[in-house]
Design a protein around this motif. Structure first.
Motif, PDB file in Angstrom:
ATOM      1  N   PHE A   5       0.839  -1.192   0.000  1.00 55.93           N
ATOM      2  CA  PHE A   5       0.000   0.000   0.000  1.00 55.93           C
ATOM      3  C   PHE A   5       0.870   1.236   0.000  1.00 55.93           C
ATOM      4  O   PHE A   5       1.995   1.222   0.496  1.00 55.93           O
ATOM      5  N   THR A   6       0.329   2.322  -0.531  1.00 53.73           N
ATOM      6  CA  THR A   6       0.972   3.626  -0.431  1.00 53.73           C
ATOM      7  C   THR A   6       0.131   4.486   0.520  1.00 53.73           C
ATOM      8  O   THR A   6      -1.005   4.120   0.853  1.00 53.73           O
ATOM      9  N   MET A   7       0.676   5.616   0.909  1.00 51.50           N
ATOM     10  CA  MET A   7      -0.076   6.524   1.777  1.00 51.50           C
ATOM     11  C   MET A   7      -1.344   6.993   1.065  1.00 51.50           C
ATOM     12  O   MET A   7      -2.390   7.153   1.694  1.00 51.50           O
ATOM     13  N   ASP A   8      -1.275   7.186  -0.230  1.00 50.45           N
ATOM     14  CA  ASP A   8      -2.472   7.589  -0.990  1.00 50.45           C
ATOM     15  C   ASP A   8      -3.544   6.504  -0.940  1.00 50.45           C
ATOM     16  O   ASP A   8      -4.731   6.809  -0.830  1.00 50.45           O
ATOM     17  N   LEU A  10      -3.983   4.353   1.496  1.00 45.38           N
ATOM     18  CA  LEU A  10      -4.530   4.382   2.857  1.00 45.38           C
ATOM     19  C   LEU A  10      -5.454   5.580   3.049  1.00 45.38           C
ATOM     20  O   LEU A  10      -6.512   5.459   3.672  1.00 45.38           O
ATOM     21  N   ARG A  11      -5.067   6.715   2.501  1.00 44.34           N
ATOM     22  CA  ARG A  11      -5.900   7.918   2.593  1.00 44.34           C
ATOM     23  C   ARG A  11      -7.257   7.680   1.916  1.00 44.34           C
ATOM     24  O   ARG A  11      -8.303   8.010   2.460  1.00 44.34           O
ATOM     25  N   ARG A  12      -7.228   7.054   0.755  1.00 48.75           N
ATOM     26  CA  ARG A  12      -8.462   6.760   0.021  1.00 48.75           C
ATOM     27  C   ARG A  12      -9.345   5.786   0.808  1.00 48.75           C
ATOM     28  O   ARG A  12     -10.558   5.977   0.911  1.00 48.75           O
ATOM     29  N   MET A  13      -8.739   4.758   1.404  1.00 50.72           N
ATOM     30  CA  MET A  13      -9.510   3.794   2.197  1.00 50.72           C
ATOM     31  C   MET A  13     -10.170   4.465   3.409  1.00 50.72           C
ATOM     32  O   MET A  13     -11.310   4.152   3.750  1.00 50.72           O
ATOM     33  N   LEU A  14      -9.446   5.378   4.038  1.00 47.67           N
ATOM     34  CA  LEU A  14     -10.022   6.101   5.170  1.00 47.67           C
ATOM     35  C   LEU A  14     -11.194   6.965   4.721  1.00 47.67           C
ATOM     36  O   LEU A  14     -12.242   6.997   5.365  1.00 47.67           O
ATOM     37  N   GLN A  15     -11.028   7.662   3.615  1.00 45.58           N
ATOM     38  CA  GLN A  15     -12.097   8.522   3.097  1.00 45.58           C
ATOM     39  C   GLN A  15     -13.338   7.704   2.751  1.00 45.58           C
ATOM     40  O   GLN A  15     -14.461   8.134   3.001  1.00 45.58           O
ATOM     41  N   GLU A  16     -13.136   6.503   2.199  1.00 44.16           N
ATOM     42  CA  GLU A  16     -14.264   5.637   1.860  1.00 44.16           C
ATOM     43  C   GLU A  16     -15.059   5.225   3.095  1.00 44.16           C
ATOM     44  O   GLU A  16     -16.246   4.956   3.015  1.00 44.16           O
ATOM     45  N   HIS A  19     -13.498   8.441   7.457  1.00 49.39           N
ATOM     46  CA  HIS A  19     -12.503   8.803   8.468  1.00 49.39           C
ATOM     47  C   HIS A  19     -11.561   9.841   7.875  1.00 49.39           C
ATOM     48  O   HIS A  19     -11.317   9.859   6.671  1.00 49.39           O
ATOM     49  N   LYS A  20     -10.991  10.667   8.734  1.00 49.55           N
ATOM     50  CA  LYS A  20     -10.046  11.685   8.293  1.00 49.55           C
ATOM     51  C   LYS A  20      -8.618  11.184   8.458  1.00 49.55           C
ATOM     52  O   LYS A  20      -8.321  10.400   9.349  1.00 49.55           O
ATOM     53  N   MET A  21      -7.744  11.681   7.597  1.00 50.42           N
ATOM     54  CA  MET A  21      -6.315  11.408   7.725  1.00 50.42           C
ATOM     55  C   MET A  21      -5.730  12.518   8.588  1.00 50.42           C
ATOM     56  O   MET A  21      -5.366  13.580   8.097  1.00 50.42           O
ATOM     57  N   THR A  22      -5.717  12.289   9.892  1.00 50.41           N
ATOM     58  CA  THR A  22      -5.153  13.273  10.805  1.00 50.41           C
ATOM     59  C   THR A  22      -3.630  13.183  10.755  1.00 50.41           C
ATOM     60  O   THR A  22      -3.075  12.153  10.335  1.00 50.41           O
ATOM     61  N   PRO A  23      -2.942  14.223  11.190  1.00 51.03           N
ATOM     62  CA  PRO A  23      -1.471  14.161  11.206  1.00 51.03           C
ATOM     63  C   PRO A  23      -0.963  12.995  12.059  1.00 51.03           C
ATOM     64  O   PRO A  23      -0.003  12.312  11.675  1.00 51.03           O
ATOM     65  N   GLN A  24      -1.620  12.738  13.193  1.00 53.03           N
ATOM     66  CA  GLN A  24      -1.203  11.643  14.064  1.00 53.03           C
ATOM     67  C   GLN A  24      -1.428  10.293  13.382  1.00 53.03           C
ATOM     68  O   GLN A  24      -0.575   9.408  13.435  1.00 53.03           O
ATOM     69  N   ARG A  25      -2.570  10.132  12.743  1.00 55.23           N
ATOM     70  CA  ARG A  25      -2.879   8.880  12.054  1.00 55.23           C
ATOM     71  C   ARG A  25      -1.878   8.646  10.924  1.00 55.23           C
ATOM     72  O   ARG A  25      -1.430   7.533  10.694  1.00 55.23           O
ATOM     73  N   GLN A  26      -1.510   9.706  10.227  1.00 57.88           N
ATOM     74  CA  GLN A  26      -0.554   9.574   9.137  1.00 57.88           C
ATOM     75  C   GLN A  26       0.802   9.102   9.664  1.00 57.88           C
ATOM     76  O   GLN A  26       1.440   8.247   9.046  1.00 57.88           O
ATOM     77  N   VAL A  27       1.244   9.646  10.788  1.00 57.98           N
ATOM     78  CA  VAL A  27       2.525   9.237  11.370  1.00 57.98           C
ATOM     79  C   VAL A  27       2.480   7.761  11.754  1.00 57.98           C
ATOM     80  O   VAL A  27       3.421   7.001  11.488  1.00 57.98           O
ATOM     81  N   VAL A  28       1.374   7.340  12.377  1.00 61.92           N
ATOM     82  CA  VAL A  28       1.233   5.935  12.782  1.00 61.92           C
ATOM     83  C   VAL A  28       1.234   5.024  11.551  1.00 61.92           C
ATOM     84  O   VAL A  28       1.944   4.009  11.517  1.00 61.92           O
ATOM     85  N   LEU A  29       0.473   5.375  10.538  1.00 64.19           N
ATOM     86  CA  LEU A  29       0.417   4.549   9.330  1.00 64.19           C
ATOM     87  C   LEU A  29       1.756   4.514   8.602  1.00 64.19           C
ATOM     88  O   LEU A  29       2.136   3.491   8.034  1.00 64.19           O
ATOM     89  N   GLN A  30       2.490   5.621   8.643  1.00 68.57           N
ATOM     90  CA  GLN A  30       3.800   5.667   7.989  1.00 68.57           C
ATOM     91  C   GLN A  30       4.750   4.653   8.606  1.00 68.57           C
ATOM     92  O   GLN A  30       5.586   4.066   7.908  1.00 68.57           O
TER      93      GLN A  30
END
Length: 66
Positions: A5-8, A10-16, A19-30
């Motif tokens: 997966f890429t960050m994009d 994951l972002r798309r899956m959250l939007q579906e 859910h929002k891609m918060t800065p904290q969530r992005q750091v955890v997923l990274q």
């Protein structure tokens, strides 16, 4: 065979899921993107965050994984 997966992605899956891609969530997923194939627990992720001087707490890690 594992899926990559890429960050994009994951972002798309959250939007579906509304859910929002918060800065904290992005750091955890990274962290998961940076450690492919590793089975990291919430505590493992929190340890990596602490080592990187992040102030994201364990509860936030659990919420992000939920």
């Amino acid at each position: 065979m594992s899926q990559t997966f890429t960050m994009d992605d994951l972002r798309r899956m959250l939007q579906e899921r509304q859910h929002k891609m918060t800065p904290q969530r992005q750091v955890v997923l990274q962290i998961f993107l940076d450690h492919p194939g590793e089975h990291l627990s919430a505590e493992d992720v929190h340890g990596i965050l602490r080592d990187n001087k992040s102030e994201i707490g364990l509860a936030t890690v659990y919420r992000s994984l939920e």
